[in-house]
Motif scaffolding. Structure first.
Motif, PDB file in Angstrom:
ATOM      1  N   ALA A 230       9.345 -10.389  41.806  1.00 40.34           N
ATOM      2  CA  ALA A 230       9.599 -11.198  40.752  1.00 40.34           C
ATOM      3  C   ALA A 230       8.897  -9.692  39.276  1.00 40.34           C
ATOM      4  O   ALA A 230       8.843 -10.246  38.091  1.00 40.34           O
ATOM      5  CB  ALA A 230       8.590 -12.238  40.701  1.00 40.34           C
ATOM      6  N   LEU A 231       8.771  -8.669  40.332  1.00 38.63           N
ATOM      7  CA  LEU A 231       8.504  -7.311  39.252  1.00 38.63           C
ATOM      8  C   LEU A 231       9.559  -6.791  38.633  1.00 38.63           C
ATOM      9  O   LEU A 231      10.575  -6.441  39.593  1.00 38.63           O
ATOM     10  CB  LEU A 231       7.691  -6.589  39.941  1.00 38.63           C
ATOM     11  N   LEU A 232       9.535  -6.266  36.988  1.00 39.96           N
ATOM     12  CA  LEU A 232      10.935  -5.390  36.703  1.00 39.96           C
ATOM     13  C   LEU A 232      10.379  -3.747  36.301  1.00 39.96           C
ATOM     14  O   LEU A 232       9.417  -3.965  35.166  1.00 39.96           O
ATOM     15  CB  LEU A 232      11.442  -6.517  35.621  1.00 39.96           C
TER      16      LEU A 232
ATOM     17  N   THR B 274       9.274  -0.124  50.561  1.00 37.90           N
ATOM     18  CA  THR B 274      10.466  -0.496  49.342  1.00 37.90           C
ATOM     19  C   THR B 274      10.819   0.139  48.776  1.00 37.90           C
ATOM     20  O   THR B 274      10.044   0.982  47.730  1.00 37.90           O
ATOM     21  CB  THR B 274       9.985  -1.976  49.489  1.00 37.90           C
ATOM     22  N   SER B 275      10.884  -0.340  47.873  1.00 34.00           N
ATOM     23  CA  SER B 275      11.247   0.457  45.929  1.00 34.00           C
ATOM     24  C   SER B 275      11.881  -1.130  44.721  1.00 34.00           C
ATOM     25  O   SER B 275      12.347  -1.985  45.743  1.00 34.00           O
ATOM     26  CB  SER B 275      11.834   1.344  45.776  1.00 34.00           C
ATOM     27  N   LEU B 276      11.283  -0.637  43.824  1.00 36.63           N
ATOM     28  CA  LEU B 276      11.495  -1.254  42.528  1.00 36.63           C
ATOM     29  C   LEU B 276      12.118  -0.624  41.562  1.00 36.63           C
ATOM     30  O   LEU B 276      12.057   0.264  40.986  1.00 36.63           O
ATOM     31  CB  LEU B 276       9.880  -1.211  41.900  1.00 36.63           C
ATOM     32  N   ASN B 277      13.818  -1.111  40.976  1.00 36.89           N
ATOM     33  CA  ASN B 277      14.517  -0.252  40.938  1.00 36.89           C
ATOM     34  C   ASN B 277      14.294  -0.789  39.272  1.00 36.89           C
ATOM     35  O   ASN B 277      14.010  -1.902  38.978  1.00 36.89           O
ATOM     36  CB  ASN B 277      16.293  -0.878  41.433  1.00 36.89           C
ATOM     37  N   LEU B 278      14.949   0.380  38.385  1.00 30.22           N
ATOM     38  CA  LEU B 278      14.871   0.046  37.113  1.00 30.22           C
ATOM     39  C   LEU B 278      16.181  -0.671  36.569  1.00 30.22           C
ATOM     40  O   LEU B 278      16.833  -0.853  37.260  1.00 30.22           O
ATOM     41  CB  LEU B 278      15.675   1.502  36.459  1.00 30.22           C
TER      42      LEU B 278
ATOM     43  N   LEU C 259       6.807   1.770  33.646  1.00 29.12           N
ATOM     44  CA  LEU C 259       6.766   0.435  32.949  1.00 29.12           C
ATOM     45  C   LEU C 259       7.289  -0.564  33.692  1.00 29.12           C
ATOM     46  O   LEU C 259       8.124  -0.810  34.040  1.00 29.12           O
ATOM     47  CB  LEU C 259       6.708   0.795  31.659  1.00 29.12           C
ATOM     48  N   VAL C 260       5.526  -1.791  34.108  1.00 31.44           N
ATOM     49  CA  VAL C 260       6.572  -2.544  35.288  1.00 31.44           C
ATOM     50  C   VAL C 260       6.155  -4.225  34.252  1.00 31.44           C
ATOM     51  O   VAL C 260       5.248  -4.034  33.847  1.00 31.44           O
ATOM     52  CB  VAL C 260       5.536  -2.712  36.393  1.00 31.44           C
ATOM     53  N   LYS C 261       7.421  -4.490  34.352  1.00 30.23           N
ATOM     54  CA  LYS C 261       6.728  -5.888  33.315  1.00 30.23           C
ATOM     55  C   LYS C 261       7.182  -7.547  34.493  1.00 30.23           C
ATOM     56  O   LYS C 261       7.588  -7.315  35.539  1.00 30.23           O
ATOM     57  CB  LYS C 261       8.631  -6.092  32.686  1.00 30.23           C
ATOM     58  N   ALA C 262       5.377  -8.075  33.937  1.00 34.72           N
ATOM     59  CA  ALA C 262       5.702  -9.004  35.453  1.00 34.72           C
ATOM     60  C   ALA C 262       6.163 -10.175  34.735  1.00 34.72           C
ATOM     61  O   ALA C 262       6.153 -10.405  33.575  1.00 34.72           O
ATOM     62  CB  ALA C 262       3.571  -8.828  35.547  1.00 34.72           C
TER      63      ALA C 262
ATOM     64  N   VAL D 286       3.751  -5.122  29.473  1.00 31.77           N
ATOM     65  CA  VAL D 286       4.621  -4.762  30.560  1.00 31.77           C
ATOM     66  C   VAL D 286       3.628  -3.873  30.681  1.00 31.77           C
ATOM     67  O   VAL D 286       2.009  -3.355  30.142  1.00 31.77           O
ATOM     68  CB  VAL D 286       5.125  -4.003  29.398  1.00 31.77           C
ATOM     69  N   TYR D 287       3.134  -3.541  31.902  1.00 33.91           N
ATOM     70  CA  TYR D 287       2.012  -3.026  32.518  1.00 33.91           C
ATOM     71  C   TYR D 287       2.464  -1.031  33.478  1.00 33.91           C
ATOM     72  O   TYR D 287       3.627  -1.055  33.295  1.00 33.91           O
ATOM     73  CB  TYR D 287       1.413  -3.342  33.814  1.00 33.91           C
TER      74      TYR D 287
END
Length: 131
Positions: free
Chosen positions: A59-61, A125-129, A75-78, A83-84
């Motif tokens: 759910a994070l971007l 795992t990874s959180l992609n742009l 920068l991660v948007k919840a 944006v955190y």
């Protein structure tokens, strides 16, 4: 009317059979024993949780990066719309995910998940742009 089929009745007698309600492995420790048994990687459950650990990782971007004070921040948007900032060493996601690297196009994360047998294992795992 259709003929009613009779079913054979089976009476379970223990004898040398396994209890159908017991786990398939008898050496799995209980939750209370997990901390005293070496089960590989254990999450730090006594650590104070960070805000982004309340959200599932999918759910994070990732919105971008900022280079500031010799640190690269992601920068991660919840889902709450905020944006955190995260850097190496921060935690996010609900599976004890720890940030390993913040790169220009992704945030590399190591999660600690249960293996289904009473132990724990690491998963990359990874959180992609996001576009």
């Amino acid at each position: 009317l259709p003929e009613i089929k009779t079913f054979e009745i089976f009476v379970y007698e223990e004898d040398d059979r396994k209890d159908p309600f017991a786990t398939w492995r008898s050496d799995i420790p209980s939750v209370a024993q997990v901390s005293s048994v070496n089960l590989g990687v254990l999450p730090d459950i006594n650590r104070r949780k960070e805000v982004l650990e309340t959200f599932p990782i999918d759910a994070l971007l990732m919105m971008g990066i900022i280079d500031f004070s010799d640190n690269t921040w992601g920068l991660v948007k919840a889902p709450d719309g905020i944006v955190y900032r995260v850097k190496t060493g921060n935690y996010l996601g609900q599976n004890f995910g720890k940030v390993n690297q913040v790169l220009a196009d992704r945030i590399v994360i190591t999660e600690v998940i249960q293996d289904g047998l009473g132990g724990w294992e690491e998963r990359q795992t990874s959180l992609n742009l996001s576009e």
